[in-house]
Design an enzyme around this catalytic site. Structure first.
Site, short mmCIF file in Angstrom:
data_model
loop_
_atom_site.label_atom_id
_atom_site.label_comp_id
_atom_site.label_asym_id
_atom_site.label_seq_id
_atom_site.Cartn_x
_atom_site.Cartn_y
_atom_site.Cartn_z
CG HIS A 1 -1.40 -34.44 -4.22
ND1 HIS A 1 -2.54 -34.90 -3.58
CD2 HIS A 1 -0.72 -33.74 -3.29
CE1 HIS A 1 -2.52 -34.51 -2.32
NE2 HIS A 1 -1.43 -33.80 -2.12
CB CYS A 2 -0.27 -30.09 -8.44
SG CYS A 2 1.24 -30.70 -7.66
#
Length: 432
Positions: free
Chosen positions: A263-264
């Protein structure tokens, strides 16, 4: 639970849950808030739904009365601090999607009390905390940030699956709307985190997180590009990196792969790209890195086609085993996993695809690849391996029996160098 000591953590996922447990272990009373009733039910029963978070830690926090979970956001009024740990995905066109952050703000705003602290940990562009989130909180509460309640940003630094990633020991960057907001946030985080790093504003703290992830995205793109170039020269990028990292200064190893996941790194850099355009600025490194990393699955599929062609086969009609669905080793986190992109490309090319992942026994519903939900991991046996035309290794979990694969797979394309020592020089082994 007394209102003077109650810490509210909103969003009980890969960031919020370990933070909740850390506060609980340090003696704080913790209220976990989440919109997902299934998560709340599991946590109430002392159960874990994240592989690397031990169930015993959750059960202990619950049984000792230091942690409870609820979907009732009105209970936010009882908290001395509210820490927001919700997703910040991308919308169409790589534009930021702040809906989870702002909807959370709207949910807690009617219950805000004077003197409370609100901290955003979700990665976002500079100006979100003192801009959009502040506006939502003030409009829904009738209170003024920095006067009636404290507001701050403190970026999460979770690294799921890394045994050295201990939330208590990872320095915590904190930026407040005012000096008093910063001081209050430091008092709260100081209960659970050993090292605090104050910065002068929420916007600086937001920029810190983006800079960390952009640094990784750009350097991963560089080695992904070098991988393709060196392959054409007959040079193994993995050996190059292994030798280069022996230099004790001026080099930091980054490793290639089939694309970016989690998610980064695939998402966060584009938050700055979008915001920079509002200032008339270009982010050419970020956008180029995104193009390189996004192109990696297509390169992997090309290598699969070349490997099959060398055996007189083609992608169309081939039986393929996709090894690893999680986006990184030894976790069950499949958010933004490039394995799903590979799967889709293989099926579009006419392959029949099965998958094996010891940490993802069944594919869960997701925003990005919901059509895969419910598919089951296949068993890994000598007989099953021999039945596949190709084994495509996307994620190198330690729990996988690589000796079994090396002994029985007819053709392997390896994106992680997991079988490099076992199959180096073998004609049926390809790196991608």
């Amino acid at each position: 639970m007394s209102s003077g000591s109650l810490i509210g953590i909103i969003g009980l996922g890969y960031v919020g849950l370990p933070l909740s447990l850390r506060f609980a272990q340090c003696g704080s009373q913790v209220l976990g808030l989440d919109i997902d009733p299934t998560k709340v039910e599991k946590l109430t029963a002392g159960e874990s739904y994240i592989l690397h978070i031990p169930e015993k830690d959750i059960a202990a926090a619950v049984s000792e009365g230091r942690f409870r979970a609820t979907t009732d956001f009105s209970q936010a009024r009882d908290c001395t601090a509210l820490i927001i740990c919700v997703p910040t995905p991308l919308a169409a066109g790589n534009e930021p999607d702040l809906s989870y952050v702002l909807n959370t703000g709207r949910a807690i705003a009617p219950h805000l009390q004077k003197g409370q602290l609100v901290v955003l940990e979700s990665t976002t562009y500079p100006g979100t905390t003192d801009g959009e989130l502040r506006e939502v909180l003030e409009a829904g509460s009738g209170l003024t940030a920095g006067v009636d309640f404290h507001l701050a940003f403190s970026p999460e630094r979770e690294d799921p699956g890394n045994p050295l990633s201990d939330v208590s020991r990872i320095p915590k960057v904190i930026g407040g709307l005012t000096p008093a907001c910063q001081q209050r946030a430091m008092e709260i985080y100081g209960r659970a985190i050993q090292t605090l790093v104050p910065v002068d504003s929420c916007r600086i703290a937001e920029a810190v997180k983006l800079t960390e992830n952009i640094f990784r995205a750009v350097n991963i793109a560089m080695v992904n590009e070098l991988k393709i170039v060196y392959d054409k020269m007959g040079i193994d990028i993995w050996e190059v990196i292994a030798a280069a990292k022996t230099k004790p200064f001026g080099f930091m190893p980054f490793y290639p792969g089939p694309g970016l996941g989690g998610h980064c790194i695939p998402i966060d850099p584009f938050y700055l790209t979008w915001k920079a355009r509002q200032y008339g600025q270009e982010t050419r490194f970020i956008e180029l890195a995104g193009q390189v990393n996004t192109a990696m699955p297509a390169y992997v599929i090309q290598r699969c086609g070349e490997a099959l062609a060398a055996q007189g086969k083609e992608l169309k009609g081939s039986q393929v085993l996709l090894l690893g669905i999680a986006y990184k080793p030894n976790v069950d986190d499949d958010r933004e996993s490039p394995a799903y992109v590979l799967w889709e490309m293989l099926e579009e090319a006419g392959s029949t695809v099965a998958y094996h992942d010891p940490h993802v026994p069944v594919i869960r519903p997701s925003r990005e690849h919901g059509h895969f939900a419910g598919r089951l991991s296949t068993d890994l046996t000598a007989e099953s391996l021999a039945g596949y035309d190709l084994v495509l290794l996307a994620t190198n979990h330690q729990a996988v029996d690589y000796d079994l694969i090396a002994a029985n797979a007819r053709l392997v394309v390896d994106t992680r160098n997991a079988l490099g020592q076992l199959l180096k020089g073998q004609s049926h082994y390809y790196k991608a």
